[in-house]
Design an enzyme around this catalytic site. Structure first.
Site: not given
Ligand code: NAP
Length: 251
Positions: A11-12, A14, A61-62, A140, A152, A155-156
């Site tokens: 998921g890198a 962005r 796709d993970v 999370s 969610y 899962a977390k």
């Molecule tokens: P994000 O901006 O939505 O980025 C997630 C990335 O994961 C996207 O590039 C997405 O690709 C990719 N992805 C989704 N499904 C996938 C799959 N099946 N295989 C490979 N890649 C996939 O999310 P983020 O905010 O950076 O969050 C990153 C992690 O931190 C997540 O696990 C999230 O649950 C966790 N987290 C985030 C927060 C927060 O406040 N942001 C808080 C707690 C935990 P697409 O763009 O193509 O969908």
């Protein structure tokens, strides 16, 4: 001195994953930048290579074991044996329980839980052979329960149990496993939540910041900094932990 390793960050393309990939590259590691679409990884790879680092864009796709196995084999061929794994790929399918579909439930479980299982399972043989490994799973604060996130939060929370079990099974091979549990981090994911609840993102951030002891929301670099520590050689006695990175105390 930091030893140069091969890291996989899912998921890198962005958000948090992009910041973690850039930080691990700055720490001297070669980084496989994994996301659904390899082309979407170009921005992260360019940022790493233009800063003098080494990176490879990989589409996978993970949630799909075959896709992951092929990706990890490619990474091992092109960069070397991966011994740092950051399971970061994630999706939201928020809804109150009575409106949550089976598909909403299954999609979130498949990406976060099965995805982390798939990637870790494919990479673990490289770590056990190397007698070194660092597994970092993105949990999370929602693991403690959050309205509209039955899928969610389950899962977390599940990822925390997964992490602790990995630490028990793999410790004797020099492999640590830890979870980072972020609070509110400013990314597209939290922007999408603001949009879903109909609040401008700036207002959503300002409201969230007031509730956080350090009086600000988190940035992807806050998580990258913690991942850098957990991936480091010196963190070899830190394992099976859940580190809340939330600007204040969490249990
Ligand atoms: P994000 O901006 O939505 O980025 C997630 C990335 O994961 C996207 O590039 C997405 O690709 C990719 N992805 C989704 N499904 C996938 C799959 N099946 N295989 C490979 N890649 C996939 O999310 P983020 O905010 O950076 O969050 C990153 C992690 O931190 C997540 O696990 C999230 O649950 C966790 N987290 C985030 C927060 C927060 O406040 N942001 C808080 C707690 C935990 P697409 O763009 O193509 O969908």
């Amino acid at each position: 001195m930091t030893e140069s390793r091969v890291a996989i960050v899912t998921g890198a393309a962005r958000g948090i994953g992009a910041a973690v990939a850039q930080r691990l590259a700055a720490d001297g590691h070669a980084v496989a930048v994994v996301d659904l679409d390899a082309a979407a990884c170009a921005g992260t790879v360019d940022a790493i290579t233009s800063a003098g680092g080494k990176a490879l864009a990989v589409g996978a796709d993970v949630s799909d074991a075959e896709s992951v196995d092929a990706a990890v084999a490619t990474i091992a061929d092109e960069l070397g044996a991966p011994t740092i794994v950051v399971n970061n790929a994630g999706v939201l399918r928020d809804n109150l329980l009575f409106k949550m579909s089976v598909d909403d439930w299954d999609t979130v479980m498949a990406v976060h839980l099965r995805g982390s299982f798939n990637v870790t399972k494919a990479a673990q043989k490289y770590m056990t052979e190397a007698k070194f490994g660092r597994i970092i799973n993105l949990s999370s604060t929602s693991a403690q329960g959050n309205r509209g996130q039955a899928n969610y939060s389950a899962a977390k929370a599940g990822l925390q149990g997964f992490t602790k079990t990995l630490s028990i099974e793999l410790g004797k091979f020099g492999v640590t496993a830890n979870a980072i549990a972020p609070g509110f981090i400013q990314t597209d994911m939290t922007a999408a939540t603001a949009e879903r609840v109909g609040v401008p993102f700036d207002d959503f951030i300002a409201y969230a910041a007031k509730e956080i002891p350090v009086q600000r929301v988190g940035q992807p670099e806050d998580i990258a900094h913690t991942a850098s520590f957990l991936a480091s050689e010196g963190a070899g006695f830190v394992s099976g932990q859940v580190i809340y990175v939330a600007g204040g105390p969490k249990d």
